[in-house]
Write a protein that holds these residues in place. Sequence first.
Motif, mmCIF file in Angstrom:
data_model
loop_
_atom_site.group_PDB
_atom_site.id
_atom_site.type_symbol
_atom_site.label_atom_id
_atom_site.label_comp_id
_atom_site.label_asym_id
_atom_site.label_seq_id
_atom_site.Cartn_x
_atom_site.Cartn_y
_atom_site.Cartn_z
ATOM 1 N N GLU A 1 0.844 -1.191 0.000
ATOM 2 C CA GLU A 1 0.000 0.000 0.000
ATOM 3 C C GLU A 1 0.884 1.247 0.000
ATOM 4 N N ILE A 2 0.285 2.382 -0.299
ATOM 5 C CA ILE A 2 0.984 3.663 -0.250
ATOM 6 C C ILE A 2 0.496 4.405 0.988
ATOM 7 N N HIS A 3 1.444 4.813 1.844
ATOM 8 C CA HIS A 3 1.090 5.440 3.111
ATOM 9 C C HIS A 3 1.778 6.794 3.269
ATOM 10 N N GLU A 4 1.222 7.571 4.158
ATOM 11 C CA GLU A 4 1.802 8.857 4.521
ATOM 12 C C GLU A 4 1.943 8.917 6.038
ATOM 13 N N MET A 5 3.140 9.258 6.488
ATOM 14 C CA MET A 5 3.375 9.420 7.920
ATOM 15 C C MET A 5 3.640 10.892 8.196
ATOM 16 N N ALA A 6 3.072 11.391 9.277
ATOM 17 C CA ALA A 6 3.253 12.797 9.626
ATOM 18 C C ALA A 6 3.221 12.946 11.139
ATOM 19 N N THR A 7 3.812 14.022 11.631
ATOM 20 C CA THR A 7 3.793 14.319 13.056
ATOM 21 C C THR A 7 2.920 15.548 13.286
ATOM 22 N N ALA B 1 -3.216 5.373 5.127
ATOM 23 C CA ALA B 1 -3.102 4.865 3.766
ATOM 24 C C ALA B 1 -3.693 5.882 2.804
ATOM 25 N N LEU B 2 -3.071 6.049 1.656
ATOM 26 C CA LEU B 2 -3.583 6.942 0.619
ATOM 27 C C LEU B 2 -4.469 6.110 -0.303
ATOM 28 N N LEU C 1 9.759 9.596 -1.458
ATOM 29 C CA LEU C 1 9.222 8.725 -0.415
ATOM 30 C C LEU C 1 10.374 8.400 0.522
ATOM 31 N N LYS C 2 10.253 8.757 1.799
ATOM 32 C CA LYS C 2 11.377 8.646 2.725
ATOM 33 C C LYS C 2 10.875 8.338 4.133
ATOM 34 N N PRO C 3 11.776 7.878 5.010
ATOM 35 C CA PRO C 3 11.368 7.604 6.390
ATOM 36 C C PRO C 3 10.758 8.842 7.042
#
Length: 315
Positions: free
Chosen positions: A229-235, A244-245, A259-261
């Motif tokens: 899957e394609i995901h987005e992580m944010a703080t 998940a997008l 796309l990075k850690p």
Amino acid sequence: MRHALAAGLLLAASAAAPALAHVTLERGETAPGSYKAVLRVPHGCGTQATTGLSVTIPEGVHSVKPQPKPGWSLATTVRPYQRAYVNHGREVREGVTAISWSGGSLPNEHYDEFVFVGQVDASLAAAGQIYFPVVQTCANGENRWTEIPAAGSQARLASPAPVLRIAASGAPAHAPATVRAGSLTIAQPWTRATPGGARVAGGYLTVTNTGTAPDRLVGGSAAFAERVEIHEMATQNGVMTMRALGNGLAIAPGQTVELKPGGLHVMFMGLRTQLTEGQSVKVTLEFEKAGKVEVDLAVGGLGARSAPAGEHHHH
């Protein structure tokens, strides 16, 4: 709910990595010649401090010299080699075949490195890879990082020996390949090694759209994972979240998306095999317009923040 659980699993895996990580080599690939081996020790035996570390030097690695560590006693085993080697024009018939550091104390909560240098003979390039079995000693037990996979096996090892990939003599270390698909350029594809028992992993790369029409990364597949899957992580407000997008990731004309850690990433769910530093794994990415594109992801170290430079080999 499912994605929230996946986020929790990823964060748990990241947090647990230092406690579960194996002893590994910092640099997992080299060409024949001089090599500096850095053994990374990320934890003790359970909660016990590490009080000793020993490593067996494989045949073909010669003229080895260990680096002393303050507060630790250093001992070596010197034996005849199976054949003679040449080091700077001089024939070498015996040398260090084992090293041990003892008498120190490395708490389970701390990390340290144990170092030696040596010469990697060109004959090892034919083998493709060699192993350095390590025994980590603690007050009331030990961790034996000594398992070596059978030829062609992809089975997950509970206590793998540190592995070193040998490139052909004079060949540059392998860097993650750039792949073109239509108007898209995919560069620096990589992932991280996973601790034993991990069920999720992240994939990282950059995608550049050199065309005049937008495209979209919508998913993919990989033999080592149940789904991609394609995901987005944010703080947000100090709390790390992941989602998940559902519609994928848009790549506008002229845009480069990284796309990075800690940010956008490919999410591998339900890992079927452990990802080991120094390897590469095949992944098929699926784009709305460019279609399916196969890339090789270099596997970097646990907790790595950027793509490995010349440290992987193919399964």
